[in-house]
Design a protein around this motif. Structure first.
Motif, PDB file in Angstrom:
ATOM      1  N   ASN A 184       0.818  -1.210   0.000  1.00  0.00           N
ATOM      2  CA  ASN A 184       0.000   0.000   0.000  1.00  0.00           C
ATOM      3  C   ASN A 184       0.857   1.267   0.000  1.00  0.00           C
ATOM      4  OD1 ASN A 184      -2.516   1.272  -0.076  1.00  0.00           O
ATOM      5  ND2 ASN A 184      -2.649   1.423   2.147  1.00  0.00           N
ATOM      6  N   GLY A 185       2.018   1.204  -0.645  1.00  0.00           N
ATOM      7  CA  GLY A 185       2.882   2.368  -0.746  1.00  0.00           C
ATOM      8  C   GLY A 185       3.709   2.666   0.479  1.00  0.00           C
ATOM      9  N   LEU A 186       3.808   1.727   1.423  1.00  0.00           N
ATOM     10  CA  LEU A 186       4.494   1.941   2.693  1.00  0.00           C
ATOM     11  C   LEU A 186       5.715   1.041   2.822  1.00  0.00           C
ATOM     12  CD1 LEU A 186       1.327   1.932   4.972  1.00  0.00           C
ATOM     13  CD2 LEU A 186       2.521   3.946   4.073  1.00  0.00           C
ATOM     14  N   MET A 187       6.685   1.498   3.595  1.00  0.00           N
ATOM     15  CA  MET A 187       7.849   0.673   3.914  1.00  0.00           C
ATOM     16  C   MET A 187       8.206   0.839   5.387  1.00  0.00           C
ATOM     17  SD  MET A 187      11.186   2.728   2.513  1.00  0.00           S
ATOM     18  CE  MET A 187      11.482   4.451   2.933  1.00  0.00           C
ATOM     19  N   VAL A 188       8.902  -0.148   5.930  1.00  0.00           N
ATOM     20  CA  VAL A 188       9.523  -0.047   7.252  1.00  0.00           C
ATOM     21  C   VAL A 188      10.989   0.247   7.017  1.00  0.00           C
ATOM     22  CG1 VAL A 188       9.955  -1.193   9.456  1.00  0.00           C
ATOM     23  CG2 VAL A 188       7.926  -1.801   8.114  1.00  0.00           C
ATOM     24  N   ASN A 189      11.514   1.270   7.687  1.00  0.00           N
ATOM     25  CA  ASN A 189      12.935   1.562   7.485  1.00  0.00           C
ATOM     26  C   ASN A 189      13.529   2.298   8.671  1.00  0.00           C
ATOM     27  OD1 ASN A 189      13.689   4.635   5.771  1.00  0.00           O
ATOM     28  ND2 ASN A 189      11.832   4.267   6.933  1.00  0.00           N
ATOM     29  N   ALA A 190      14.850   2.246   8.746  1.00  0.00           N
ATOM     30  CA  ALA A 190      15.620   3.042   9.710  1.00  0.00           C
ATOM     31  C   ALA A 190      16.176   4.214   8.912  1.00  0.00           C
ATOM     32  CB  ALA A 190      16.746   2.209  10.315  1.00  0.00           C
TER      33      ALA A 190
END
Length: 371
Positions: free
Chosen positions: A338-344
């Motif tokens: 859905n256009g999202l990412m998990v990131n640092a």
């Protein structure tokens, strides 16, 4: 020398035995929680430009490092995608269609079946009471995970306070004596609380406002990110439950478990002796937890993985890269859907969810580590 380049020189930590995630292992995230509202969480509407913030309060938790490009730091208001519809029928007892639906998804989602029945009853009840709210059971499931791991920690579904239940938990259809510890009673009450302001939960701004109002206080931003992340994950798994044990799903679960930990230059996470992660440390650790070994830096990960064809949306667990393919990739995140990412993202910011691609960024494409 940028943080990602230097990270290649600190890749000496042994591979840890990864557990479920830092937020489930203990109190690692708590020193950051009080500052999250002003420590790099940035939410904008779809039509609003934004720039990342790195306040001094959060910067004190990160080591000094050479300056260099960082990853995207914008989270556009978003709502989870549509999930598998709950079965219509009785409240869930015996062999009802709703009970069978919950039993079929409980294992893949890692949610107890009684809680799933409750979340579904919350959606079905609010469809009648507040049809314009468009509450989904996956939002309730995200609240249940973020609140207290679906009642596993203290037996109270959805982390409802007594005051919230007294306000919203009376007169539950089909339940003679509503109780705070009853999943269906709690889910209907939580749904009423989320829909109370008259928002439409299919719209990003409405969803964001509703979840923000559900839990106020210093930990609200972390709570809201966890609700969004897990609701999105549950929606995706519900449409393909047979893939729930795939490395891509396991890696995504791990990454979501690190939300709130600090960015640490060259960091490989708490199991490797660091307070948090840098961007490629997070993606590598996520796939290590799923039994898939990746190179250590963003650039080496980009060059080692099969690429997602241009113009095609990444899939859950794909890695999304930033920089120049011809010279150097400087940042990586893990795609959530859905256009999202998990990131640092960078020094001074926590591991969090961001929009993976916005106009003007240097998105370079996606790689596919595993199904």
């Amino acid at each position: 020398m940028t943080p990602e380049t230097a990270a290649a020189e600190v890749d000496a930590a042994p591979k840890p035995s990864w557990a479920r995630g830092a937020l489930h292992r203990g109190l690692v995230a708590l020193p950051l929680v009080a500052g999250l509202a002003t420590a790099g969480w940035l939410v904008v509407g779809r039509d609003q430009p934004a720039t990342p913030t790195v306040p001094a309060q959060a910067a004190l938790t990160a080591p000094a490092a050479p300056t260099g490009p960082s990853g995207p730091s914008v989270l556009q208001a978003s709502a989870p995608v549509r999930a598998q519809e709950p079965a219509q029928g009785a409240a869930g007892g015996g062999g009802s269609p709703l009970q069978k639906w919950a039993d079929s998804l409980a294992g893949p989602l890692d949610i107890p079946a009684p809680q799933l029945v409750g979340y579904a009853n919350g959606e079905l009840t609010l469809r009648k009471e507040r049809p314009g709210c468009h509450l989904s059971w996956v939002t309730l499931a995200g609240v249940g995970e973020a609140g207290n791991d679906h009642g596993r920690r203290d037996g109270t579904p959805l982390g409802l306070s007594t005051a919230q239940f007294q306000k919203y938990g009376s007169d539950i259809p089909g339940i003679a004596k509503p109780a705070l510890t009853d999943p269906s009673s709690a889910s209907v009450a939580a749904g009423r609380a989320l829909c109370a302001s008259g928002v439409d939960l299919t719209a990003g701004n409405g969803w964001w406002k509703a979840v923000a109002g559900y839990q106020n206080g210093s930990g609200m931003e972390l709570f809201r990110q966890r609700v969004l992340g897990y609701a999105q994950l549950y929606a995706t798994i519900s449409l393909a439950p047979a893939k729930s044990g795939a490395p891509s799903v396991r890696a995504t679960r791990f990454a979501l478990g690190q939300l709130g930990l600090p960015y640490v230059w060259g960091g490989n996470g708490p199991d490797a002796g660091a307070a948090g992660f840098d961007c490629s440390g997070l993606t590598k650790a996520s796939y290590d937890s799923a039994g898939v070994s990746l190179p250590r830096t963003a650039d080496s990960q980009f060059r080692a993985l099969p690429h997602v064809p241009g113009g095609q949306e990444p899939q859950l667990g794909d890695l999304v890269f930033y920089g120049s393919p011809a010279t150097r990739i400087h940042h990586v995140g893990l795609y959530l859907g859905n256009g999202l990412m998990v990131n640092a993202p960078t020094e001074g910011q926590a591991v969090q969810i961001h929009t993976f691609h916005t106009p003007g960024d240097d998105y370079a494409g996606a790689g596919h580590p595993a199904d």
